[in-house]
Design an enzyme around this catalytic site. Structure first.
Site, mmCIF file in Angstrom:
data_model
loop_
_atom_site.group_PDB
_atom_site.id
_atom_site.type_symbol
_atom_site.label_atom_id
_atom_site.label_comp_id
_atom_site.label_asym_id
_atom_site.label_seq_id
_atom_site.Cartn_x
_atom_site.Cartn_y
_atom_site.Cartn_z
ATOM 1 N N ASP A 1 0.860 -1.178 0.000
ATOM 2 C CA ASP A 1 0.000 0.000 0.000
ATOM 3 C C ASP A 1 0.899 1.231 0.000
ATOM 4 O O ASP A 1 1.553 1.538 0.996
ATOM 5 C CB ASP A 1 -0.888 -0.028 1.265
ATOM 6 C CG ASP A 1 -1.917 1.085 1.273
ATOM 7 O OD1 ASP A 1 -1.690 2.111 0.592
ATOM 8 O OD2 ASP A 1 -2.952 0.920 1.964
ATOM 9 N N HIS A 2 0.927 1.888 -1.132
ATOM 10 C CA HIS A 2 1.884 2.985 -1.300
ATOM 11 C C HIS A 2 1.532 4.191 -0.428
ATOM 12 O O HIS A 2 2.330 5.100 -0.253
ATOM 13 C CB HIS A 2 1.940 3.390 -2.780
ATOM 14 C CG HIS A 2 3.252 3.999 -3.188
ATOM 15 N ND1 HIS A 2 4.271 4.291 -2.300
ATOM 16 C CD2 HIS A 2 3.730 4.361 -4.408
ATOM 17 C CE1 HIS A 2 5.289 4.812 -2.946
ATOM 18 N NE2 HIS A 2 4.994 4.870 -4.233
#
Ligand SMILES: Cc1cc2nc3c(=O)[nH]c(=O)nc-3n(C[C@H](O)[C@H](O)[C@H](O)COP(=O)(O)OP(=O)(O)OC[C@H]3O[C@@H](n4cnc5c(N)ncnc54)[C@H](O)[C@@H]3O)c2cc1C
Lengths: 474, 579
Positions: free
Chosen positions: B549-550
């Site tokens: 999850d950036h």
């Protein structure tokens, strides 16, 4: 309301909660069965509660006024009491009203089953009819409205007709010479007043330090003063330690908190120490309904129990145990069942004690505000300043408003005085509509009536009451 | 000395803030007396004591958060009086069953007495017969599809015997019978939707017929219906060797409980919350409910803050347009998609309902994909040495009933890595603008079953050795294949591993298992020429794909995390030291 309107609904118990629910459900198109052991709907309220007691209190009031008329120059000779006719007046009142309810349920095509219901499971009732027949019926939804019954104190149990609960007292078998009323709540005081007016010497025993526990003291005081004259004795902080049947009377040991105890013999004893919910319905343990510690069935704001197909309303779900609360809950439950997004969330439930003078209140009380440390302004209007009260020769009354100092909103209303029960409805409306004190003060009230005291107490809040001179301080 | 603990306050209420204490050391308390005010999510409630005596020590203070079961104070000298005592609060406060020694045998009596009572109050029309209803299956599961029935009329069932398979949103579960006897009539058919509480079959002559099982229920506290409080009370006083009259005549109001309770205590009327009355007329409050607006959220602009019908409508409109804006952003997810063409125009088609696991997977993955900005980092680990270690541990694992697989080893490796890189073991709480770091490591392992993708979770991975992990993994895979995973087996994961190596491929981009923030994909390892010490050597290479999850994890951290994992695979002696 597509599919909900043809739901099959059972209502167990035909009191003011049950029949209000059944009638509304029928009006909404549901197919309704109403189950109760009596011949017609009505429940405790009509058969042995509100209605017969009020019929008798009406008579009591008349007797008192006839007595007081002496002061106004009219003297009646001592009243002759025909108990049989008095009883039949009361019974006819009950018959007229319950019969009317029977007709109303027929007109609405409510199926009325005279009998007692037990649960087979969450959707099935087994009904033992009064004629002995047994029937098993299945429903989509069931509303429990089984009400309450007089609480029994084990130390005050004697197997003699001299020992009465409220039902026994309402039967009015005789006018005893002396009566001991155990419990100074509203039922005890109302029924005690009836017997006192008929000529009985009444002693009231209350274990707490005041009558009508829970009500604001300033509302109780005028009633207490008047009852002191009507009753033989009012013993506070006192309990009945024991009772003994002596054949020609009941010997009661009255124990005061200070340790003093006295023994007295009474012709009859009325035990009115509260009411217990009728939650011991056979087979209820086969459902998911949960019963709380004090015996009340647990419900959410939609009056739904822990069992999704079962709802419960009225005395059996909790305080206040009053007929109008039961009816309102009944209607909310039915609307919830019909799929409407509703909740039982009144801002004010009125309480009325039908003694003489009457005591009535709704919304916030001073006692509660103190307990919650809530800042409120109290505006009182003594009836000695009311023209109407003076014409009635009843100046002991008082009207008060509890007002939020910030918003000036009316949060509570308390009234003591003749007719307080009728007047409290205005207070309920004011609170529910979120009226400000100025709304009440600016609404024209008819003259000369006692209702002006509500308007004038709002004026007192602003220091501008016409009939009270109280200059603003500072 | 006796402790008074916070009794259960009602469904789903586990704790509350102590607003006011009404006792102090040295004070006398009696059962039923209110001793404190507690603010819970739902209301302010007065809590009555269930014990009597002189207060010794107070173990909490005002402002504390207090949990159900926490000790509030201790009393000395007196007997603990249990339930049956009228409580002042109408708020549901189930009888705190006396937990002291003497009461323990009494609880059994309660249970016994209850079933007796149940038996004696059973309607006489169907003597001895009983039925089995679908018991509660777990949180939020109210129904399921009946996949398979394992009994037939005339068959003998006994308590605990599995009688059917039910497919719920979360899993296929086996439902055991809670009654014993001979099946009389089946009330359901395979393929039907079945609701909790629905009758499944009836029994004949089942003298030992029990009530429908309530999983997770203790005998005393869940006595439902009429006799609960009463029986608990009787049991408590019997335990004290008293008669009921001596203990407390149940019908006698307590000194502290007015016989006429004041209607004005509105906050305590059953079913109402303790909120100050809102300045809105009844029909306005009703309108708010109808349109789904919490009236307490509406700002009143009338005199005294009074809320008008128009204010409610305006508020609802504002909510709607906010929701519409939110929906217009690509978050729409779920099944919102452009209209489909008529596929049948081009040939024969078959439509199959997307039930159970498939639908849940679709929803879940769409949600994850729409919420999480995904990036996938790839790396390769040289596992030539690891293979030797695997061979060494294999017999040990086999002995213990498991299989030493790359996945089992990956579990160990990832647990160690998650300890070093805690942001990979976290979740994002956007609403509160907080990052939730979990101090436990529960790793889900994606399993490919014939019903679709299931992710059983192995708990506390960091506390287990490789052999234990191998065994547990084998057991869970077996359960998954046999469709015996319970919803609880699939909850609480903090990170996920998915291994497609058994099938093939050189790499893929897994989707993060929301609300987790990272997932490790393993592909097939193969021999490759590696340039080592000046020449090509055949080495066994495992391709790794880490999606993350950036929003929470930066690219460089992901690269470091995956490198760390690769190196751990490459230096298996580290693991062997750890066991
Ligand atoms: C003396 C007295 C005076 C009162 N005065 C007032 C007053 O002035 N104002 C006021 O608001 N309230 C008054 N009350 C209280 C009022 O009567 C109750 O609040 C009200 O009746 C409650 O209504 P309900 O519908 O909940 O139940 P109830 O009226 O109690 O009716 C319940 C019905 O259910 C029936 N039932 C029970 N179990 C079963 C079963 N298993 N199957 C079928 N039927 C069953 C009962 O027989 C009963 O008919 C008074 C009460 C008393 C005793």
């Amino acid at each position: 309301m597509s599919e909900t309107s043809n739901l099959n609904l059972a209502v167990v118990g035909g009191g003011p909660g049950g029949y209000a629910a059944a009638f509304l459900a029928a009006d909404l198109g549901m197919s309704v069965t109403l189950i109760d052991p009596e011949l017609n709907p009505g429940g405790v309220c009509l058969y042995r509660g509100c209605i017969p007691s009020k019929a008798l209190l009406h008579v009591a009031k008349l007797l008192e006024e006839a007595h007081q008329a002496k002061d106004w120059g009219i003297e009646f000779s001592a009243p002759k009491i025909d108990l049989k006719r008095l009883r039949s007046f009361k019974e006819n009142v009950v018959k007229k009203l319950t019969g009317g309810l029977g007709v109303l349920s027929k007109q609405r095509k409510v199926r009325y089953v005279q009998g007692r219901a037990a649960f087979e499971n969450s959707n099935t009732l087994s009904v033992t009819k009064t004629d002995g027949a047994q029937e098993s019926l299945t429903f989509d939804r069931i509303i429990i409205a089984t009400g309450s019954r007089p609480a029994v104190v084990s130390t005050l149990k004697l197997d003699t007709p001299r020992m009465m609960d409220s039902t026994g007292a309402l039967n009015l078998e005789d006018v005893p010479g002396t009566l001991l009323v155990v419990g100074g709540g509203y039922i005890g005081l109302e029924l005690g007043s009836v017997y006192a007016a008929l000529g009985t010497r009444v002693t009231v025993v209350e274990m707490l330090p005041g009558l009508l526990p829970g009500a604001d003291r300033d509302l109780v005081l005028p009633l207490h003063k008047r009852l002191e004259k009507m009753f033989e004795a009012i013993l506070l902080n006192t309990t009945v330690a024991s009772v003994k049947d002596e054949g020609n009377g009941i010997r009661a040991t009255l124990k005061a908190q200070d340790g003093n105890s006295q023994e007295k013999v009474f012709d009859r004893v009325l035990v009115s120490v509260g009411r217990k919910p009728n939650s011991e319905i056979p087979g209820l343990d086969k459902t998911r309904v949960q019963v709380g510690q004090r015996g009340f069935i647990q419900v959410n704001k939609q009056l739904q129990t822990d069992d999704p197909s079962i709802y419960a309303i009225g005395d059996v779900v909790g305080e206040p145990m009053l007929a109008h609360k039961a009816s309102h809950e009944g209607r909310v439950a039915v609307e919830a069942i019909a799929g409407h997004k509703v909740a039982f969330e009144p801002n004010a439930i009125p309480a009325v004690v039908f003694t003489d003078p009457e005591v009535a209140w709704c919304g916030l009380t001073e006692t509660q505000a103190q307990k919650e440390n809530r800042e409120v302004k109290v505006a009182k209007f003594p009836w000695a300043a009311s023209g109407r009260a003076i014409t009635l020769d009843r100046p002991e009354g008082m009207t008060k408003l509890l007002i939020d100092p910030q918003t000036e909103r009316v949060l509570g209303v308390g009234i003591v005085g003749v007719g307080a029960g009728e007047m409290i409805a205005e207070g309920v409306l004011a609170i529910e509509m979120a009226a400000l004190a100025s709304d009440v003060a600016l609404s024209i009230h008819p003259h000369p009536t006692l209702s002006e005291t509500v308007m004038e107490s709002a004026e007192v809040f602003y220091g501008t009451s016409t009939h009270i001179y109280r200059p603003k301080r500072g | 000395m006796i402790e008074f603990k916070l009794p259960e306050l009602g469904e789903n209420i586990e704790q509350g803030d102590l607003v006011r204490l009404m006792v102090e050391p040295g004070a006398a308390v009696s059962a039923g007396q209110s001793v404190m005010e507690l603010e819970t999510d739902k209301a302010v409630v007065e809590v009555p004591s269930s014990v009597s005596g002189t207060v010794q020590e107070i173990c909490v203070k005002e402002g504390d958060k207090i949990k159900v079961g926490q000790v509030i104070f201790t009393v000395d000298g007196a007997e603990a009086k249990g339930s049956g005592v009228p409580s002042q609060a109408a708020a549901p406060a189930p009888a705190p069953a006396p937990r002291e020694k003497p009461a323990a045998p009494a609880s059994k009596e309660v249970a016994a007495a209850t079933s007796q009572a149940a038996a004696s109050s059973a309607p006489s029309s169907t003597p001895g017969a009983s039925e089995f209803k679908l018991p509660e299956l777990g949180e939020n599961i109210s129904q399921g599809d009946l996949v398979r029935l394992m009994i037939a009329p005339g068959a003998r069932v006994s308590e605990g015997q599995p009688i059917m398979e039910l497919e719920t949103d979360k899993a296929v579960v086996e439902v055991p019978s809670s009654v014993s006897g001979v099946v009389k009539e089946l009330k359901v058919k395979e393929g039907e939707k079945i609701k909790v509480g629905q009758v499944i079959f009836t029994l004949e002559g089942g003298a030992a017929a029990a009530q429908p099982a309530r999983p997770r229920s203790a005998p005393v506290e869940h006595v439902s219906g009429q006799h609960g409080a009463r029986l608990a009370f009787q049991a408590a006083i019997r335990a004290e060797g008293k008669t009921e009259e001596q203990a407390l005549p149940p019908d006698q109001p307590q000194q502290t409980v007015p016989s006429f309770s004041m209607p004005a205590q509105l906050g305590k009327v059953a079913g109402t919350e303790h909120r100050q009355p809102v300045p809105a007329a009844p029909h306005v409050r009703r309108l708010a409910r109808e349109v789904g607006v919490d009236i307490y959220d509406v700002k009143g602009t009338g005199p005294g803050g009074r809320i008008s019908e128009d204010a409610v409508k305006a508020h609802a409109k504002a909510l709607l347009s906010a929701a519409a804006t939110a929906a217009a952003t690509p978050r729409a997810g779920h099944f919102a998609q452009p209209q489909l063409p008529d596929f049948a125009k081009w040939g024969k088609i078959e439509r199959v309902s997307m039930r159970g696991v498939r639908r849940k997977t679709a929803e879940h993955l769409a949600e994850a994909w729409n919420t999480i900005p995904h990036v996938t980092q790839h790396d390769r680990a040289d596992i030539t040495e690891l293979e030797q270690l695997r061979a060494r541990f294999a017999p040990k694992a086999e002995e213990a009933g498991g299989k030493m697989t790359v996945t089992a080893i990956a579990l160990k490796v990832c647990a160690a890595a998650l300890k070093v890189f805690p942001q990979f073991n976290a979740s994002i709480d956007i609403e509160k603008e907080e990052i939730v770091y979990k101090q436990y490591i529960n790793i889900g392992v994606a399993a490919d079953t014939d019903r679709g993708l299931l992710v059983p979770v192995i708990r506390d991975v960091e506390k287990k050795n490789i052999v234990e992990l191998a065994v547990e993994l084998s057991q869970l895979s077996k359960k998954a294949r046999e469709k015996k995973l319970s919803p609880a087996d699939m909850e609480g994961g903090t990170f996920t591993i998915t291994n497609l190596g058994g099938i093939g491929g050189v790499g893929f981009t897994p989707i993060v298992n929301f609300p987790e923030v990272a997932i490790l994909g393993l592909s097939r390892s193969r021999m490759e020429p590696e340039w080592l010490n000046g020449k090509f050597e055949p080495r066994l290479i495992l391709p790794l794909s880490l999606s993350y999850d950036h929003r929470l994890i930066d690219g460089a951290d992901a690269a470091r995390f995956l490198r760390w994992i690769s190196e751990a695979f490459e230096q298996p002696f580290l693991l062997s030291v750890q066991g």
